[in-house]
Design a protein around this motif. Structure first.
Motif, PDB file in Angstrom:
ATOM      1  N   SER A  10       0.850  -1.184   0.000  1.00 59.70           N
ATOM      2  CA  SER A  10       0.000   0.000   0.000  1.00 59.70           C
ATOM      3  C   SER A  10       0.886   1.234   0.000  1.00 59.70           C
ATOM      4  O   SER A  10       1.769   1.361   0.843  1.00 59.70           O
ATOM      5  CB  SER A  10      -0.873   0.001   1.264  1.00 59.70           C
ATOM      6  N   PRO A  11       0.654   2.177  -0.908  1.00 59.44           N
ATOM      7  CA  PRO A  11       1.448   3.405  -0.915  1.00 59.44           C
ATOM      8  C   PRO A  11       0.905   4.458   0.060  1.00 59.44           C
ATOM      9  O   PRO A  11       1.398   5.561   0.098  1.00 59.44           O
ATOM     10  CB  PRO A  11       1.336   3.888  -2.362  1.00 59.44           C
ATOM     11  N   VAL A  12      -0.126   4.097   0.825  1.00 49.66           N
ATOM     12  CA  VAL A  12      -0.729   5.039   1.776  1.00 49.66           C
ATOM     13  C   VAL A  12      -0.503   4.560   3.202  1.00 49.66           C
ATOM     14  O   VAL A  12      -0.139   3.415   3.440  1.00 49.66           O
ATOM     15  CB  VAL A  12      -2.251   5.226   1.515  1.00 49.66           C
ATOM     16  N   ASP A  13      -0.769   5.440   4.141  1.00 50.73           N
ATOM     17  CA  ASP A  13      -0.652   5.104   5.555  1.00 50.73           C
ATOM     18  C   ASP A  13      -1.817   4.199   5.939  1.00 50.73           C
ATOM     19  O   ASP A  13      -2.965   4.638   6.020  1.00 50.73           O
ATOM     20  CB  ASP A  13      -0.656   6.392   6.378  1.00 50.73           C
ATOM     21  N   SER A  14      -1.537   2.931   6.163  1.00 46.01           N
ATOM     22  CA  SER A  14      -2.581   1.956   6.479  1.00 46.01           C
ATOM     23  C   SER A  14      -3.319   2.280   7.769  1.00 46.01           C
ATOM     24  O   SER A  14      -4.476   1.893   7.928  1.00 46.01           O
ATOM     25  CB  SER A  14      -1.971   0.555   6.563  1.00 46.01           C
ATOM     26  N   ALA A  15      -2.681   2.999   8.686  1.00 46.04           N
ATOM     27  CA  ALA A  15      -3.338   3.359   9.943  1.00 46.04           C
ATOM     28  C   ALA A  15      -4.593   4.188   9.672  1.00 46.04           C
ATOM     29  O   ALA A  15      -5.595   4.056  10.383  1.00 46.04           O
ATOM     30  CB  ALA A  15      -2.377   4.111  10.854  1.00 46.04           C
ATOM     31  N   VAL A  16      -4.564   5.030   8.658  1.00 49.62           N
ATOM     32  CA  VAL A  16      -5.734   5.843   8.308  1.00 49.62           C
ATOM     33  C   VAL A  16      -6.885   4.932   7.882  1.00 49.62           C
ATOM     34  O   VAL A  16      -8.039   5.136   8.275  1.00 49.62           O
ATOM     35  CB  VAL A  16      -5.380   6.856   7.191  1.00 49.62           C
ATOM     36  N   LEU A  17      -6.581   3.915   7.087  1.00 53.37           N
ATOM     37  CA  LEU A  17      -7.606   2.960   6.656  1.00 53.37           C
ATOM     38  C   LEU A  17      -8.162   2.189   7.846  1.00 53.37           C
ATOM     39  O   LEU A  17      -9.382   2.037   7.994  1.00 53.37           O
ATOM     40  CB  LEU A  17      -7.029   1.984   5.635  1.00 53.37           C
ATOM     41  N   PHE A  18      -7.287   1.708   8.698  1.00 52.79           N
ATOM     42  CA  PHE A  18      -7.720   0.921   9.849  1.00 52.79           C
ATOM     43  C   PHE A  18      -8.546   1.769  10.815  1.00 52.79           C
ATOM     44  O   PHE A  18      -9.498   1.272  11.419  1.00 52.79           O
ATOM     45  CB  PHE A  18      -6.522   0.296  10.559  1.00 52.79           C
ATOM     46  N   ASP A  19      -8.202   3.039  10.988  1.00 53.56           N
ATOM     47  CA  ASP A  19      -9.005   3.922  11.844  1.00 53.56           C
ATOM     48  C   ASP A  19     -10.415   4.080  11.291  1.00 53.56           C
ATOM     49  O   ASP A  19     -11.388   4.097  12.050  1.00 53.56           O
ATOM     50  CB  ASP A  19      -8.339   5.293  11.989  1.00 53.56           C
ATOM     51  N   ALA A  20     -10.542   4.175   9.975  1.00 61.21           N
ATOM     52  CA  ALA A  20     -11.870   4.285   9.359  1.00 61.21           C
ATOM     53  C   ALA A  20     -12.676   3.017   9.620  1.00 61.21           C
ATOM     54  O   ALA A  20     -13.877   3.086   9.923  1.00 61.21           O
ATOM     55  CB  ALA A  20     -11.741   4.547   7.860  1.00 61.21           C
ATOM     56  N   VAL A  21     -12.043   1.869   9.547  1.00 60.52           N
ATOM     57  CA  VAL A  21     -12.737   0.599   9.806  1.00 60.52           C
ATOM     58  C   VAL A  21     -13.124   0.516  11.280  1.00 60.52           C
ATOM     59  O   VAL A  21     -14.247   0.116  11.613  1.00 60.52           O
ATOM     60  CB  VAL A  21     -11.850  -0.596   9.400  1.00 60.52           C
ATOM     61  N   ARG A  22     -12.222   0.904  12.169  1.00 63.04           N
ATOM     62  CA  ARG A  22     -12.531   0.864  13.605  1.00 63.04           C
ATOM     63  C   ARG A  22     -13.746   1.727  13.951  1.00 63.04           C
ATOM     64  O   ARG A  22     -14.490   1.410  14.862  1.00 63.04           O
ATOM     65  CB  ARG A  22     -11.324   1.350  14.416  1.00 63.04           C
ATOM     66  N   SER A  23     -13.950   2.801  13.193  1.00 64.06           N
ATOM     67  CA  SER A  23     -15.088   3.686  13.475  1.00 64.06           C
ATOM     68  C   SER A  23     -16.421   2.972  13.259  1.00 64.06           C
ATOM     69  O   SER A  23     -17.452   3.431  13.740  1.00 64.06           O
ATOM     70  CB  SER A  23     -15.012   4.949  12.610  1.00 64.06           C
ATOM     71  N   THR A  24     -16.418   1.828  12.564  1.00 68.50           N
ATOM     72  CA  THR A  24     -17.641   1.042  12.351  1.00 68.50           C
ATOM     73  C   THR A  24     -17.816  -0.018  13.425  1.00 68.50           C
ATOM     74  O   THR A  24     -18.791  -0.759  13.406  1.00 68.50           O
ATOM     75  CB  THR A  24     -17.626   0.335  10.974  1.00 68.50           C
ATOM     76  N   GLY A  25     -16.848  -0.113  14.335  1.00 64.91           N
ATOM     77  CA  GLY A  25     -16.916  -1.110  15.390  1.00 64.91           C
ATOM     78  C   GLY A  25     -16.245  -2.428  15.046  1.00 64.91           C
ATOM     79  O   GLY A  25     -16.223  -3.347  15.856  1.00 64.91           O
ATOM     80  N   ARG A  26     -15.691  -2.528  13.864  1.00 69.60           N
ATOM     81  CA  ARG A  26     -15.000  -3.756  13.477  1.00 69.60           C
ATOM     82  C   ARG A  26     -13.594  -3.781  14.056  1.00 69.60           C
ATOM     83  O   ARG A  26     -12.971  -2.743  14.251  1.00 69.60           O
ATOM     84  CB  ARG A  26     -14.897  -3.875  11.962  1.00 69.60           C
ATOM     85  N   ARG A  27     -13.110  -4.993  14.275  1.00 69.53           N
ATOM     86  CA  ARG A  27     -11.735  -5.164  14.744  1.00 69.53           C
ATOM     87  C   ARG A  27     -10.823  -5.278  13.532  1.00 69.53           C
ATOM     88  O   ARG A  27     -11.186  -5.875  12.522  1.00 69.53           O
ATOM     89  CB  ARG A  27     -11.626  -6.412  15.593  1.00 69.53           C
TER      90      ARG A  27
END
Length: 172
Positions: free
Chosen positions: A46-63
């Motif tokens: 991934s050429p992007v910061d994966s933490a940003v993606l994971f934070d978006a997923v966490r906002s839905t309550g998913r692990r």
């Protein structure tokens, strides 16, 4: 290592990682046009910061992945063995949309700069996932594809809020 290499060398790891493609096995046979190989023959980053993606997923309550992230300096990759694949996911799809020759770009510094930011489309999709929709965190994120194994000595573990040099991936 690409899945095709893992299959022969480390069958246990292959089984663990190929399971991620359950229900979308066709993906492994998709051609990577500029590298003249199949998806199973490449390693993707991934050429992007994966933490940003994971934070978006966490906002839905998913692990999501909580382990270390690793980065690499893309200048250490052989551009003849690499390309950038533009990716998109149709809402509700279980896999990324099929690509064509226009979805591939050469691996250059300019290309990496152009694809290094997480798009609103990616964040919106991840923040609005229904519970039964597949996760696909990198679905709308361009992929850096490398044909064949990548030397481990070019990776380094990211620390704290450090931004990725060129791409990130969860530890195996």
């Amino acid at each position: 290592m690409p899945l095709a290499v893992l299959a022969g060398r480390y069958p246990d790891l292959y089984a663990r990682h190929v399971a991620k493609y359950a229900g979308r096995e066709h993906r492994l046979r998709e051609r990577v046009i500029p590298l003249d190989c199949d998806w199973a023959d490449v390693v993707f980053f991934s050429p992007v910061d994966s933490a940003v993606l994971f934070d978006a997923v966490r906002s839905t309550g998913r692990r999501v992945w909580e382990g270390p992230m690793w980065s690499l300096d893309a200048s250490r990759l052989d551009p003849r063995r690499c390309c950038v694949r533009l990716m998109r996911v149709t809402r509700g799809a279980r896999s990324a949309d099929p690509g064509d020759e226009d979805d591939y770009l050469p691996l250059t510094t300019a290309t990496l700069r152009a694809v290094s930011q997480v798009t609103d489309r990616a964040l919106t999709r991840l923040r609005s996932l229904a519970p039964d929709e597949p996760l696909l965190p990198w679905g709308d994120v361009p992929h850096v594809l490398h044909r064949g194994p990548v030397p481990l000595d070019i990776f380094r573990e990211q620390e704290g809020d450090e931004r990725p040099v060129a791409g990130t991936c969860p530890a195996p």
